[in-house]
Scaffold this active site. Structure first.
Site, PDB file in Angstrom:
ATOM      1  N   LYS A 216       0.869  -1.193   0.000  1.00 33.37           N
ATOM      2  CA  LYS A 216       0.000   0.000   0.000  1.00 33.37           C
ATOM      3  C   LYS A 216       0.892   1.224   0.000  1.00 33.37           C
ATOM      4  CE  LYS A 216      -4.448   0.919   0.219  1.00 33.37           C
ATOM      5  NZ  LYS A 216      -5.602   0.059  -0.122  1.00 33.37           N
TER       6      LYS A 216
ATOM      7  N   ASP B 230      -7.079   4.183  -4.482  1.00 31.55           N
ATOM      8  CA  ASP B 230      -7.730   4.066  -3.165  1.00 31.55           C
ATOM      9  C   ASP B 230      -8.331   5.459  -2.928  1.00 31.55           C
ATOM     10  OD1 ASP B 230      -7.834   2.066  -0.708  1.00 31.55           O
ATOM     11  OD2 ASP B 230      -7.473   4.027   0.168  1.00 31.55           O
TER      12      ASP B 230
HETATM   13  P1  NDP Z   1     -12.945   7.779  -2.861  1.00 33.79           P
HETATM   14  O1  NDP Z   1     -11.860   8.768  -2.668  1.00 33.79           O
HETATM   15  O2  NDP Z   1     -13.515   7.548  -4.210  1.00 33.79           O
HETATM   16  O3  NDP Z   1     -14.163   8.119  -1.889  1.00 33.79           O
HETATM   17  C1  NDP Z   1     -13.990   8.192  -0.524  1.00 33.79           C
HETATM   18  C2  NDP Z   1     -15.303   8.551   0.122  1.00 33.79           C
HETATM   19  O4  NDP Z   1     -15.189   8.384   1.536  1.00 33.79           O
HETATM   20  C3  NDP Z   1     -15.705  10.004  -0.112  1.00 33.79           C
HETATM   21  O5  NDP Z   1     -17.094  10.114  -0.106  1.00 33.79           O
HETATM   22  C4  NDP Z   1     -15.070  10.676   1.099  1.00 33.79           C
HETATM   23  O6  NDP Z   1     -15.673  11.917   1.445  1.00 33.79           O
HETATM   24  C5  NDP Z   1     -15.321   9.657   2.160  1.00 33.79           C
HETATM   25  N1  NDP Z   1     -14.308   9.805   3.212  1.00 33.79           N
HETATM   26  C6  NDP Z   1     -12.968   9.693   3.062  1.00 33.79           C
HETATM   27  N2  NDP Z   1     -12.327   9.937   4.212  1.00 33.79           N
HETATM   28  C7  NDP Z   1     -13.297  10.228   5.098  1.00 33.79           C
HETATM   29  C8  NDP Z   1     -13.293  10.578   6.457  1.00 33.79           C
HETATM   30  N3  NDP Z   1     -12.135  10.675   7.136  1.00 33.79           N
HETATM   31  N4  NDP Z   1     -14.494  10.783   7.072  1.00 33.79           N
HETATM   32  C9  NDP Z   1     -15.661  10.686   6.383  1.00 33.79           C
HETATM   33  N5  NDP Z   1     -15.733  10.374   5.079  1.00 33.79           N
HETATM   34  C10 NDP Z   1     -14.568  10.144   4.457  1.00 33.79           C
HETATM   35  O7  NDP Z   1     -12.369   6.401  -2.255  1.00 33.79           O
HETATM   36  P2  NDP Z   1     -12.870   4.917  -2.482  1.00 33.79           P
HETATM   37  O8  NDP Z   1     -14.336   4.881  -2.690  1.00 33.79           O
HETATM   38  O9  NDP Z   1     -11.980   4.288  -3.490  1.00 33.79           O
HETATM   39  O10 NDP Z   1     -12.505   4.250  -1.077  1.00 33.79           O
HETATM   40  C11 NDP Z   1     -13.434   4.154  -0.001  1.00 33.79           C
HETATM   41  C12 NDP Z   1     -13.004   3.050   0.947  1.00 33.79           C
HETATM   42  O11 NDP Z   1     -12.948   1.806   0.244  1.00 33.79           O
HETATM   43  C13 NDP Z   1     -11.615   3.215   1.569  1.00 33.79           C
HETATM   44  O12 NDP Z   1     -11.632   2.660   2.869  1.00 33.79           O
HETATM   45  C14 NDP Z   1     -10.733   2.354   0.676  1.00 33.79           C
HETATM   46  O13 NDP Z   1      -9.564   1.938   1.342  1.00 33.79           O
HETATM   47  C15 NDP Z   1     -11.673   1.200   0.407  1.00 33.79           C
HETATM   48  N6  NDP Z   1     -11.383   0.381  -0.765  1.00 33.79           N
HETATM   49  C16 NDP Z   1     -11.259   0.931  -2.003  1.00 33.79           C
HETATM   50  C17 NDP Z   1     -11.019   0.118  -3.092  1.00 33.79           C
HETATM   51  C18 NDP Z   1     -10.949   0.657  -4.468  1.00 33.79           C
HETATM   52  O14 NDP Z   1     -10.815  -0.153  -5.404  1.00 33.79           O
HETATM   53  N7  NDP Z   1     -11.051   1.952  -4.699  1.00 33.79           N
HETATM   54  C19 NDP Z   1     -10.826  -1.342  -2.937  1.00 33.79           C
HETATM   55  C20 NDP Z   1     -11.062  -1.827  -1.597  1.00 33.79           C
HETATM   56  C21 NDP Z   1     -11.308  -0.975  -0.570  1.00 33.79           C
HETATM   57  P3  NDP Z   1     -14.873  13.291   1.174  1.00 33.79           P
HETATM   58  O15 NDP Z   1     -14.952  13.493  -0.301  1.00 33.79           O
HETATM   59  O16 NDP Z   1     -15.605  14.312   1.975  1.00 33.79           O
HETATM   60  O17 NDP Z   1     -13.461  13.092   1.657  1.00 33.79           O
HETATM   61  O1  2IT Z   2      -7.899  -1.636  -0.645  1.00 31.96           O
HETATM   62  C1  2IT Z   2      -7.848  -2.139  -1.781  1.00 31.96           C
HETATM   63  O2  2IT Z   2      -7.996  -3.344  -1.964  1.00 31.96           O
HETATM   64  C2  2IT Z   2      -7.636  -1.243  -2.931  1.00 31.96           C
HETATM   65  N1  2IT Z   2      -7.553  -0.029  -2.738  1.00 31.96           N
HETATM   66  C3  2IT Z   2      -7.484  -1.805  -4.310  1.00 31.96           C
HETATM   67  C4  2IT Z   2      -6.072  -2.268  -4.545  1.00 31.96           C
HETATM   68  C5  2IT Z   2      -5.766  -2.719  -5.951  1.00 31.96           C
HETATM   69  O3  2IT Z   2      -4.585  -3.023  -6.157  1.00 31.96           O
HETATM   70  O4  2IT Z   2      -6.649  -2.792  -6.806  1.00 31.96           O
END
Ligand code: NDP
Ligand code: 2IT
Length: 447
Positions: A126, A166
């Site tokens: 990561k 992420d």
């Molecule tokens: P994005 O940046 O697309 O979206 C993040 C969302 O979460 C936004 O709505 C953001 O709001 C909100 N958020 C972030 N930080 C905070 C906080 N401290 N308090 C409240 N709201 C918050 O990210 P993703 O959708 O990609 O990721 C979301 C989650 O999913 C994370 O935990 C990530 O690690 C996990 N994840 C993502 C994957 C991926 O493929 N993208 C894969 C597996 C897990 P704001 O805009 O106000 O910051």
């Molecule tokens: O938390 C996660 O699994 C991710 N942000 C996706 C990682 C990836 O390599 O697709």
């Protein structure tokens, strides 16, 4: 047993005392995996878990760049190369002001188990930066991404370490990062996943994490001969994972009534249908606006400033924002409102106390490393397509994603089913992930 677990955790705390999120992730794994290690002769006395909590390599570097006003800004860049026993390091990059070593080590540690669960050959890593993309121009994002990759490029590669998105890193950022890697290394390879469709990306990768989280919820409901059809769903976040969790839930007949961001949540009693979701996607991904603008467009919905959606009555909750966004009190509120399914789209969104409350109530609770593994799994499928230099169809990738989520569910049952029939998905996911990595580490010796 408790003594053994405590002694191990004391050692980890001594070395990583100022890393609360990392310790939280390790504690959850230790509680379920150490009893298993003790019960299995081949793993005993090999200090495998002690080796797994120490990253193989930690990179920290300066990222200097110039903002639109001509000011030189200095951010900090990181890449944690946690474990490469079963494949090259693989995992996302997070750009958020809260990013530090503790958060990235927790995410990298979780990633090792998650990637093992996907059945694909990927180790865990990561990275990211404390850079805050909010309010930055596209040019500033580009300059930052280029500066970040100028250093990172010497540490990664398609057979070494393959980053992805992420929080704060989506298609736009992956494009800028890929462009600079290609220029500096003079090679067009699958070094990043989440790429655009015309330059090596995979269909369904943008959708995969959210879709997978919902497929996992479906599998859990099937154990109770139930489905998502007709269920009320509460989703947190409004980014990549939340958007596609909302889309798939709706497609499967559920009604999603909330979305959120760090400023609060919106409640739409009538449900966030495909048209409303298209508005949200444009608002968040193109206009880069805030979720409260939803109620300006749909005045029958309500915005709750500074609040999280967990007080809303629902059957299913999908936390898709960030770590520790759901605490014990909120877990109890969900339970008393009749919520029966939690499928985590985010990484470690529930605090340990919240997890214990869900498990004590014996509801269907899936930890992120199992339920959100569809994102990295589809990244693995993107890597396969890049190596083969072919593109699979949307249907083909979606089918593989569904099968992988179903296999992960089976692994959780294999190692997590209790005598009374209750499935402890935390225990199941941790042990199944551990076994795959530990077997590879044993075979490769002390390296
Ligand atoms: P994005 O940046 O697309 O979206 C993040 C969302 O979460 C936004 O709505 C953001 O709001 C909100 N958020 C972030 N930080 C905070 C906080 N401290 N308090 C409240 N709201 C918050 O990210 P993703 O959708 O990609 O990721 C979301 C989650 O999913 C994370 O935990 C990530 O690690 C996990 N994840 C993502 C994957 C991926 O493929 N993208 C894969 C597996 C897990 P704001 O805009 O106000 O910051
Ligand atoms: O938390 C996660 O699994 C991710 N942000 C996706 C990682 C990836 O390599 O697709």
């Amino acid at each position: 047993m408790k003594n053994k677990i405590d002694a191990f955790l004391d050692l980890v705390k001594e070395r990583n005392g100022n890393e609360p999120e990392f310790l939280q992730a390790v504690e959850e794994v230790a509680e379920t995996v150490i009893p298993y290690i003790v019960s299995q002769k081949i793993y005993s006395g090999k200090n495998i878990l002690l080796r797994m909590v120490e990253p193989e390599r930690v990179l920290m570097f300066r990222v200097p760049w110039v903002d639109d006003s001509g000011e030189i800004v200095v951010n900090r860049g990181y890449r944690i190369q946690m474990n490469s026993a079963i494949g090259p390091y693989k995992g996302g990059l997070r750009f958020h002001p809260s990013v530090n070593l503790s958060i990235l080590k927790f995410l990298a540690f979780e990633q090792v188990f998650k990637n093992a669960l996907t059945t694909l050959p990927m180790g865990g890593g990561k990275g990211g930066s404390d850079f805050d993309p909010k309010g930055k121009s596209d040019d500033e994002i580009m300059r930052f991404c280029h500066a970040f990759m100028a250093e990172l490029c010497r540490h990664i590669g398609p057979n070494t370490d393959i980053p992805a998105g992420d929080i704060g890193v989506g298609g736009r950022e992956i494009g800028f990062l890929f462009g600079m890697y290609k220029k500096l290394r003079n090679e067009f390879t699958g070094v990043l996943t989440g790429k655009g469709m015309s330059w090596g990306g995979s269909l369904i990768r943008p959708e995969a994490t959210g879709y997978g989280t919902v497929y996992f919820a479906q599998s859990m409901l099937e154990t109770k001969t139930d489905t998502l059809n007709g269920k009320t769903v509460v989703v947190s976040g409004s980014g990549n994972v939340a958007q596609y969790a909302c889309e798939k839930s709706t497609q499967l007949g559920a009604k999603v009534v909330t979305l959120s961001d760090s400023s609060g949540y919106i409640y739409d009693e009538e449900g966030i249908d495909a048209d409303k979701l298209a508005f949200v996607m444009d608002l968040k991904n193109v206009k880069r606006g805030r979720i409260n603008e939803y109620v300006e467009r749909y005045p029958s919905a309500k915005f709750f400033s500074g609040e999280t959606p967990w007080s809303v009555k629902c059957d299913v909750a999908l936390p898709c924002a960030t770590q520790n966004e759901l605490n014990e009190e909120q877990a109890k509120t969900l339970l008393s409102n009749g919520c029966k399914v939690i499928s985590e789209g985010a990484n470690m969104p529930s605090t340990p106390e919240a997890v214990h409350a869900f498990q004590a109530a014996k509801i269907l609770y899936a930890p992120g490393k199992a339920s959100n593994a569809g994102g990295v799994a589809t990244s693995g499928l993107e890597m396969s397509q890049n190596s083969l230099r072919i593109n699979w169809t949307r249907e083909e990738v979606d089918e593989r994603l569904k099968n992988i989520m179903s296999d992960i569910h089976d692994s959780c049952i294999q190692f997590g089913k209790q005598d009374d029939g209750y499935i402890d998905y935390v225990k199941g996911a941790n042990i199944a992930g551990f076994v795959k990595v530990a077997d590879a580490m044993l075979a490769q010796g002390v390296v």
